[in-house]
Write a protein that holds these residues in place. Structure first.
Motif, PDB file in Angstrom:
ATOM      1  N   THR A   4       1.104  -0.993   0.199  1.00  0.00           N
ATOM      2  CA  THR A   4       0.331   0.546  -0.499  1.00  0.00           C
ATOM      3  C   THR A   4       0.829   1.143  -0.197  1.00  0.00           C
ATOM      4  O   THR A   4       2.547   1.473   0.496  1.00  0.00           O
ATOM      5  N   PRO A   5       0.345   2.705  -0.720  1.00  0.00           N
ATOM      6  CA  PRO A   5       1.024   3.625  -0.379  1.00  0.00           C
ATOM      7  C   PRO A   5       1.812   3.854   1.451  1.00  0.00           C
ATOM      8  O   PRO A   5       3.172   4.086   0.850  1.00  0.00           O
ATOM      9  N   ALA A   6       0.915   3.326   1.904  1.00  0.00           N
ATOM     10  CA  ALA A   6       1.475   3.840   3.788  1.00  0.00           C
ATOM     11  C   ALA A   6       2.934   3.053   4.199  1.00  0.00           C
ATOM     12  O   ALA A   6       4.070   3.381   4.419  1.00  0.00           O
ATOM     13  N   GLU A   7       3.298   1.638   3.154  1.00  0.00           N
ATOM     14  CA  GLU A   7       3.922   0.186   3.615  1.00  0.00           C
ATOM     15  C   GLU A   7       5.246   0.746   2.333  1.00  0.00           C
ATOM     16  O   GLU A   7       6.110   0.404   2.638  1.00  0.00           O
ATOM     17  N   CYS A   8       4.980   1.823   1.320  1.00  0.00           N
ATOM     18  CA  CYS A   8       6.419   1.761   0.752  1.00  0.00           C
ATOM     19  C   CYS A   8       6.646   2.750   1.349  1.00  0.00           C
ATOM     20  O   CYS A   8       6.785   4.722   2.224  1.00  0.00           O
ATOM     21  N   THR A   9       8.380   2.712   2.235  1.00  0.00           N
ATOM     22  CA  THR A   9       9.324   3.321   2.660  1.00  0.00           C
ATOM     23  C   THR A   9      10.412   4.708   1.897  1.00  0.00           C
ATOM     24  O   THR A   9      11.582   4.671   3.050  1.00  0.00           O
ATOM     25  N   THR A  10      10.503   3.534   0.747  1.00  0.00           N
ATOM     26  CA  THR A  10      11.605   4.210  -0.620  1.00  0.00           C
ATOM     27  C   THR A  10      10.862   4.506  -1.722  1.00  0.00           C
ATOM     28  O   THR A  10      10.031   4.385  -1.890  1.00  0.00           O
ATOM     29  N   MET A  11      11.819   5.616  -2.205  1.00  0.00           N
ATOM     30  CA  MET A  11      11.500   6.015  -3.643  1.00  0.00           C
ATOM     31  C   MET A  11      12.151   4.183  -4.373  1.00  0.00           C
ATOM     32  O   MET A  11      10.632   4.129  -5.332  1.00  0.00           O
ATOM     33  N   SER A  12      12.401   3.619  -4.060  1.00  0.00           N
ATOM     34  CA  SER A  12      12.154   2.375  -5.402  1.00  0.00           C
ATOM     35  C   SER A  12      10.869   1.936  -4.681  1.00  0.00           C
ATOM     36  O   SER A  12      10.143   1.471  -5.833  1.00  0.00           O
ATOM     37  N   ASP A  13      10.428   1.578  -2.777  1.00  0.00           N
ATOM     38  CA  ASP A  13       9.318   1.049  -3.237  1.00  0.00           C
ATOM     39  C   ASP A  13       8.080   1.901  -4.074  1.00  0.00           C
ATOM     40  O   ASP A  13       7.121   0.913  -4.836  1.00  0.00           O
ATOM     41  N   VAL A  14       7.450   3.034  -3.954  1.00  0.00           N
ATOM     42  CA  VAL A  14       6.764   3.897  -5.041  1.00  0.00           C
ATOM     43  C   VAL A  14       6.870   3.894  -5.801  1.00  0.00           C
ATOM     44  O   VAL A  14       5.901   3.341  -6.574  1.00  0.00           O
ATOM     45  N   ARG A  15       7.980   3.542  -6.760  1.00  0.00           N
ATOM     46  CA  ARG A  15       8.381   3.708  -8.265  1.00  0.00           C
ATOM     47  C   ARG A  15       7.669   2.268  -8.720  1.00  0.00           C
ATOM     48  O   ARG A  15       7.419   2.102  -9.581  1.00  0.00           O
ATOM     49  N   ALA A  16       8.237   1.246  -7.537  1.00  0.00           N
ATOM     50  CA  ALA A  16       7.498   0.420  -8.010  1.00  0.00           C
ATOM     51  C   ALA A  16       6.797  -0.114  -8.280  1.00  0.00           C
ATOM     52  O   ALA A  16       5.815  -1.231  -9.675  1.00  0.00           O
ATOM     53  N   GLU A  17       5.641  -0.004  -7.190  1.00  0.00           N
ATOM     54  CA  GLU A  17       4.224  -0.074  -7.472  1.00  0.00           C
ATOM     55  C   GLU A  17       3.660   0.318  -8.293  1.00  0.00           C
ATOM     56  O   GLU A  17       1.925   0.775  -8.495  1.00  0.00           O
ATOM     57  N   ILE A  18       4.182   2.212  -8.223  1.00  0.00           N
ATOM     58  CA  ILE A  18       3.762   2.783  -9.609  1.00  0.00           C
ATOM     59  C   ILE A  18       3.530   1.886 -10.935  1.00  0.00           C
ATOM     60  O   ILE A  18       2.783   2.222 -11.565  1.00  0.00           O
ATOM     61  N   ASP A  19       5.093   1.053 -11.104  1.00  0.00           N
ATOM     62  CA  ASP A  19       5.255   0.766 -12.443  1.00  0.00           C
ATOM     63  C   ASP A  19       3.820  -0.342 -12.473  1.00  0.00           C
ATOM     64  O   ASP A  19       3.792  -0.935 -13.397  1.00  0.00           O
ATOM     65  N   ARG A  20       3.825  -1.510 -11.375  1.00  0.00           N
ATOM     66  CA  ARG A  20       2.945  -2.208 -11.585  1.00  0.00           C
ATOM     67  C   ARG A  20       1.193  -1.823 -11.676  1.00  0.00           C
ATOM     68  O   ARG A  20       0.964  -3.068 -12.562  1.00  0.00           O
ATOM     69  N   LEU A  21       1.170  -0.670 -11.043  1.00  0.00           N
ATOM     70  CA  LEU A  21      -0.152  -0.314 -11.810  1.00  0.00           C
ATOM     71  C   LEU A  21      -0.360   0.675 -13.097  1.00  0.00           C
ATOM     72  O   LEU A  21      -1.185   0.137 -13.607  1.00  0.00           O
ATOM     73  N   ASP A  22       1.039   1.026 -13.214  1.00  0.00           N
ATOM     74  CA  ASP A  22       0.877   1.600 -15.260  1.00  0.00           C
ATOM     75  C   ASP A  22       0.527  -0.007 -16.167  1.00  0.00           C
ATOM     76  O   ASP A  22      -0.094   0.745 -16.672  1.00  0.00           O
ATOM     77  N   ASN A  23       1.248  -1.234 -15.816  1.00  0.00           N
ATOM     78  CA  ASN A  23       1.181  -2.216 -16.085  1.00  0.00           C
ATOM     79  C   ASN A  23      -0.284  -2.738 -16.173  1.00  0.00           C
ATOM     80  O   ASN A  23      -0.399  -3.019 -16.872  1.00  0.00           O
ATOM     81  N   ALA A  24      -1.039  -2.344 -14.657  1.00  0.00           N
ATOM     82  CA  ALA A  24      -2.068  -3.109 -14.938  1.00  0.00           C
ATOM     83  C   ALA A  24      -3.107  -1.977 -15.881  1.00  0.00           C
ATOM     84  O   ALA A  24      -4.172  -3.017 -16.567  1.00  0.00           O
ATOM     85  N   LEU A  25      -3.417  -0.717 -15.690  1.00  0.00           N
ATOM     86  CA  LEU A  25      -4.005  -0.286 -16.453  1.00  0.00           C
ATOM     87  C   LEU A  25      -3.652  -0.596 -18.221  1.00  0.00           C
ATOM     88  O   LEU A  25      -4.618  -0.414 -18.237  1.00  0.00           O
ATOM     89  N   MET A  26      -2.148  -0.443 -18.080  1.00  0.00           N
ATOM     90  CA  MET A  26      -2.073  -0.837 -19.685  1.00  0.00           C
ATOM     91  C   MET A  26      -2.871  -1.802 -19.955  1.00  0.00           C
ATOM     92  O   MET A  26      -3.853  -2.348 -21.373  1.00  0.00           O
ATOM     93  N   ARG A  27      -2.932  -3.263 -19.328  1.00  0.00           N
ATOM     94  CA  ARG A  27      -3.399  -3.795 -19.492  1.00  0.00           C
ATOM     95  C   ARG A  27      -4.838  -4.265 -19.714  1.00  0.00           C
ATOM     96  O   ARG A  27      -5.699  -4.777 -20.632  1.00  0.00           O
ATOM     97  N   LEU A  28      -5.623  -2.816 -18.547  1.00  0.00           N
ATOM     98  CA  LEU A  28      -6.991  -2.764 -19.075  1.00  0.00           C
ATOM     99  C   LEU A  28      -7.018  -2.097 -19.949  1.00  0.00           C
ATOM    100  O   LEU A  28      -8.923  -2.493 -20.920  1.00  0.00           O
ATOM    101  N   LEU A  29      -6.697  -1.628 -20.916  1.00  0.00           N
ATOM    102  CA  LEU A  29      -6.439  -0.597 -21.407  1.00  0.00           C
ATOM    103  C   LEU A  29      -7.060  -1.392 -23.230  1.00  0.00           C
ATOM    104  O   LEU A  29      -7.846  -0.650 -23.606  1.00  0.00           O
ATOM    105  N   ALA A  30      -5.162  -2.529 -22.941  1.00  0.00           N
ATOM    106  CA  ALA A  30      -5.839  -3.521 -24.178  1.00  0.00           C
ATOM    107  C   ALA A  30      -6.888  -3.763 -24.044  1.00  0.00           C
ATOM    108  O   ALA A  30      -7.689  -3.954 -25.064  1.00  0.00           O
ATOM    109  N   GLU A  31      -7.479  -5.156 -22.844  1.00  0.00           N
ATOM    110  CA  GLU A  31      -8.811  -5.343 -23.117  1.00  0.00           C
ATOM    111  C   GLU A  31      -9.994  -4.721 -23.547  1.00  0.00           C
ATOM    112  O   GLU A  31     -10.613  -5.254 -23.760  1.00  0.00           O
ATOM    113  N   ARG A  32      -9.821  -3.023 -22.699  1.00  0.00           N
ATOM    114  CA  ARG A  32     -10.803  -2.449 -23.708  1.00  0.00           C
ATOM    115  C   ARG A  32     -10.819  -2.442 -24.982  1.00  0.00           C
ATOM    116  O   ARG A  32     -11.861  -1.950 -25.379  1.00  0.00           O
ATOM    117  N   TRP A  33      -9.986  -2.241 -25.553  1.00  0.00           N
ATOM    118  CA  TRP A  33      -9.944  -1.732 -26.728  1.00  0.00           C
ATOM    119  C   TRP A  33     -10.038  -3.262 -27.719  1.00  0.00           C
ATOM    120  O   TRP A  33     -10.587  -2.668 -28.481  1.00  0.00           O
TER     121      TRP A  33
END
Length: 100
Positions: A4-33
């Motif tokens: 969760t955002p609160a569990e992220c203690t480093t910028m590396s943690d935050v970036r990894a979660e943003i990258d994970r979400l970006d990947n999920a969003l892209m997959r959802l957009l591909a499904e929408r397409w």
């Protein structure tokens, strides 16, 4: 492991979660397409146009409402959805031969 955002203690943690979400969003957009392609297939024999203004208004309003409910900026997210819709309509027009 997902954090969760609160569990992220480093910028590396935050970036990894943003990258994970970006990947999920892209997959959802591909499904929408995929549904956009299918919509064109269904519209063709029904002689429906790519652009159905009442549906466009409904999708944009849904985006505004959902953004508001989630505490997000409704203008910004409606704008993103407007771009998605415009791109989808242009694609459907090509598939339906409306540009010819």
């Amino acid at each position: 492991m997902q954090k969760t955002p609160a569990e992220c203690t480093t910028m590396s943690d935050v970036r990894a979660e943003i990258d994970r979400l970006d990947n999920a969003l892209m997959r959802l957009l591909a499904e929408r397409w995929g549904y956009i392609d299918r919509a064109a297939e269904i519209k063709r024999p029904l002689k429906l146009k790519a652009d159905i203004p009442a549906r466009v208004a409904e999708v944009r309003e849904n985006a505004r409402r959902q953004a508001s409910e989630l505490g997000l900026d409704p203008d910004f997210y409606e704008g993103i959805w407007a771009q998605l819709i415009d791109h989808a309509i242009a694609h459907e027009r090509k598939l339906l031969g409306e540009d010819e």
